[in-house]
Design a protein around this motif. Structure first.
Motif, short mmCIF file in Angstrom:
data_model
loop_
_atom_site.label_atom_id
_atom_site.label_comp_id
_atom_site.label_asym_id
_atom_site.label_seq_id
_atom_site.Cartn_x
_atom_site.Cartn_y
_atom_site.Cartn_z
N ASP A 60 0.81 -1.21 0.00
CA ASP A 60 0.00 0.00 0.00
C ASP A 60 0.85 1.27 0.00
O ASP A 60 0.32 2.38 0.08
CB ASP A 60 -0.99 0.01 1.17
CG ASP A 60 -0.32 -0.29 2.52
OD1 ASP A 60 0.92 -0.31 2.58
OD2 ASP A 60 -1.05 -0.50 3.50
N GLU A 61 2.17 1.12 -0.07
CA GLU A 61 3.06 2.27 -0.19
C GLU A 61 3.57 2.48 -1.62
O GLU A 61 4.24 3.47 -1.90
CB GLU A 61 4.27 2.09 0.75
CG GLU A 61 3.92 2.02 2.23
CD GLU A 61 5.13 1.66 3.08
OE1 GLU A 61 6.15 1.21 2.52
OE2 GLU A 61 5.04 1.85 4.30
N ILE A 62 3.25 1.54 -2.50
CA ILE A 62 3.86 1.55 -3.84
C ILE A 62 3.42 2.74 -4.67
O ILE A 62 4.26 3.45 -5.25
CB ILE A 62 3.53 0.22 -4.57
CG1 ILE A 62 4.29 -0.93 -3.91
CG2 ILE A 62 3.88 0.32 -6.06
CD1 ILE A 62 3.90 -2.30 -4.42
N VAL A 63 2.13 2.98 -4.77
CA VAL A 63 1.65 4.05 -5.64
C VAL A 63 2.17 5.40 -5.18
O VAL A 63 2.66 6.21 -5.99
CB VAL A 63 0.11 4.05 -5.70
CG1 VAL A 63 -0.39 5.30 -6.42
CG2 VAL A 63 -0.38 2.80 -6.44
N GLU A 64 2.10 5.68 -3.88
CA GLU A 64 2.57 6.96 -3.37
C GLU A 64 4.06 7.15 -3.68
O GLU A 64 4.50 8.22 -4.11
CB GLU A 64 2.33 7.07 -1.87
CG GLU A 64 2.77 8.41 -1.29
CD GLU A 64 2.47 8.53 0.20
OE1 GLU A 64 2.84 9.56 0.79
OE2 GLU A 64 1.87 7.59 0.77
N ALA A 65 4.85 6.08 -3.45
CA ALA A 65 6.28 6.16 -3.73
C ALA A 65 6.54 6.39 -5.22
O ALA A 65 7.45 7.14 -5.59
CB ALA A 65 6.98 4.88 -3.27
N ALA A 66 5.72 5.78 -6.07
CA ALA A 66 5.90 5.95 -7.51
C ALA A 66 5.55 7.36 -7.95
O ALA A 66 6.22 7.95 -8.80
CB ALA A 66 5.04 4.93 -8.26
N LEU A 67 4.50 7.92 -7.36
CA LEU A 67 4.10 9.28 -7.73
C LEU A 67 5.15 10.31 -7.30
O LEU A 67 5.32 11.34 -7.95
CB LEU A 67 2.74 9.61 -7.11
CG LEU A 67 1.56 8.80 -7.66
CD1 LEU A 67 0.28 9.15 -6.91
CD2 LEU A 67 1.37 9.04 -9.16
N VAL A 68 5.85 10.01 -6.21
CA VAL A 68 6.90 10.93 -5.73
C VAL A 68 8.20 10.76 -6.52
O VAL A 68 8.82 11.74 -6.94
CB VAL A 68 7.16 10.70 -4.22
CG1 VAL A 68 8.38 11.49 -3.77
CG2 VAL A 68 5.94 11.11 -3.41
N SER A 69 8.61 9.49 -6.73
CA SER A 69 9.94 9.24 -7.31
C SER A 69 9.92 9.11 -8.83
O SER A 69 10.97 9.17 -9.47
CB SER A 69 10.54 7.97 -6.70
OG SER A 69 9.74 6.84 -7.00
N ARG A 70 8.75 8.89 -9.43
CA ARG A 70 8.59 8.78 -10.88
C ARG A 70 9.55 7.76 -11.49
O ARG A 70 10.37 8.07 -12.34
CB ARG A 70 8.79 10.15 -11.55
CG ARG A 70 7.71 11.16 -11.19
CD ARG A 70 6.37 10.72 -11.71
NE ARG A 70 5.30 11.65 -11.31
CZ ARG A 70 4.01 11.45 -11.61
NH1 ARG A 70 3.64 10.37 -12.28
NH2 ARG A 70 3.09 12.30 -11.22
N PRO A 71 9.44 6.49 -11.08
CA PRO A 71 10.33 5.47 -11.65
C PRO A 71 9.92 5.11 -13.09
O PRO A 71 8.76 5.27 -13.48
CB PRO A 71 10.12 4.27 -10.72
CG PRO A 71 8.69 4.44 -10.25
CD PRO A 71 8.50 5.92 -10.10
N ASP A 72 10.89 4.60 -13.84
CA ASP A 72 10.60 4.07 -15.17
C ASP A 72 10.07 2.65 -15.07
O ASP A 72 9.24 2.22 -15.88
CB ASP A 72 11.88 4.07 -16.03
CG ASP A 72 12.47 5.45 -16.19
OD1 ASP A 72 11.73 6.34 -16.64
OD2 ASP A 72 13.66 5.63 -15.88
N VAL A 73 10.59 1.91 -14.08
CA VAL A 73 10.21 0.51 -13.89
C VAL A 73 9.99 0.27 -12.40
O VAL A 73 10.75 0.75 -11.56
CB VAL A 73 11.31 -0.46 -14.40
CG1 VAL A 73 10.93 -1.91 -14.13
CG2 VAL A 73 11.56 -0.25 -15.89
N ALA A 74 8.93 -0.48 -12.07
CA ALA A 74 8.67 -0.90 -10.69
C ALA A 74 8.87 -2.41 -10.60
O ALA A 74 8.24 -3.16 -11.36
CB ALA A 74 7.26 -0.52 -10.26
N LEU A 75 9.75 -2.84 -9.71
CA LEU A 75 10.03 -4.26 -9.49
C LEU A 75 9.28 -4.67 -8.23
O LEU A 75 9.64 -4.26 -7.13
CB LEU A 75 11.54 -4.47 -9.34
CG LEU A 75 12.04 -5.90 -9.23
CD1 LEU A 75 11.71 -6.70 -10.48
CD2 LEU A 75 13.55 -5.91 -8.97
#
Length: 210
Positions: A46-61
Motif C-alpha cells: 500500500d506504499e507503492i503508488v505513493e512512492a511511484a508518484l513521488v519518485s517517478r520510476p521508469d520501472v517498478a520491481l
C-alpha cells in the motif's frame, strides 16, 4: 558505479519487497549496474503508488506477497495512477494463476527469484523498451493450467475467510447478505474440488488464483 559517473539517462527503478535483507541486497546489486538507479524502496504494497508518484520510476520491481496490498493489486493501481511506469513482477511463488493475474493487471514481466542479477537487470531493460519478459517454464505451466474458474466475488469471499472469519464477518466486510456469501463460498468450494472454505482457500492459493 558512483552517481556522478552514471549515464545521463539511467533507468529509474522502484523496489517493493517486504523482506528488508532481500530488498537491500537487490538495491545494492542492481545499483551497481551502470544504467540503473534505485530511486525508491518500499516494504508494503500500500506504499507503492505513493512512492511511484513521488519518485517517478521508469520501472517498478514488485514482489507479490506484500503486507497492506499485494503486488498484483498494486500493479493494477500503477497502470491507472502511473501509466508511464512499467511493472516487472519478481516473486518466490511461480504459480500459473499469478502469471495470468499479473498480465491482466498490466505487468510487463514476471520472473521468479532464482536467476542471476545480470538476468534481472537485462529484463528490466527489456520491459523499459516495451518487451514482455516471462519465465518460460511458468508461461508453459500457465497455458496448460487455464484461467481461474473463480469469479471476482468468489475470490473476495475466499480472501475474507482467513483468520477464522465467520459468515457474518465476511458479509459485513463485503457489504453482502449472509446468504449471498454462503452462495459464493459454496460455489468456490465446488470449483476447487474441496470440502470446506479453508480447503478452498488453500487450493486457490496453490494455483495462484488468490
Amino acid at each position: 558505479m558512483p552517481r556522478d559517473q552514471r549515464p545521463t539517462k539511467s533507468i529509474r527503478l522502484l523496489l517493493a519487497e517486504d523482506q528488508g535483507m532481500m530488498r537491500g541486497a537487490l538495491a545494492v546489486l542492481l545499483g551497481l549496474e551502470a544504467d540503473i538507479e534505485v530511486v525508491a524502496q518500499v516494504g508494503r504494497g500500500d506504499e507503492i503508488v505513493e512512492a511511484a508518484l513521488v519518485s517517478r520510476p521508469d520501472v517498478a520491481l514488485l514482489d507479490i506477497e506484500l503486507p497492506g496490498r499485494s503486488g498484483l493489486d498494486a500493479a493494477a493501481d500503477l497502470r491507472d495512477e502511473a501509466p508511464d511506469c512499467r511493472v516487472l513482477i519478481l516473486t518466490t511463488f511461480g504459480r500459473p494463476g499469478y502469471l495470468r493475474r499479473a498480465m491482466e493487471a498490466g505487468a510487463a514481466g514476471f520472473l521468479v527469484k532464482d536467476g542471476p542479477v545480470e538476468e534481472l537487470a537485462a529484463s528490466i531493460r527489456k520491459v523499459l523498451v516495451g518487451e514482455t519478459v516471462v519465465d518460460p517454464a511458468l508461461a508453459a505451466a500457465a497455458l496448460s493450467a487455464g484461467p481461474s474458474p473463480l469469479t471476482a466475488r468468489e475470490r473476495d469471499a475466499l480472501n475474507a475467510s482467513v483468520d477464522g472469519a465467520t459468515i457474518a464477518d465476511i458479509a459485513a466486510a463485503l457489504h453482502l447478505s449472509d446468504s449471498t456469501v454462503r452462495n459464493y463460498l459454496s460455489s468456490a468450494i465446488g470449483k476447487t474440488g474441496t470440502r470446506n472454505r479453508m480447503e478452498a482457500v488453500r487450493a486457490a492459493r496453490r494455483q495462484g488464483w488468490l
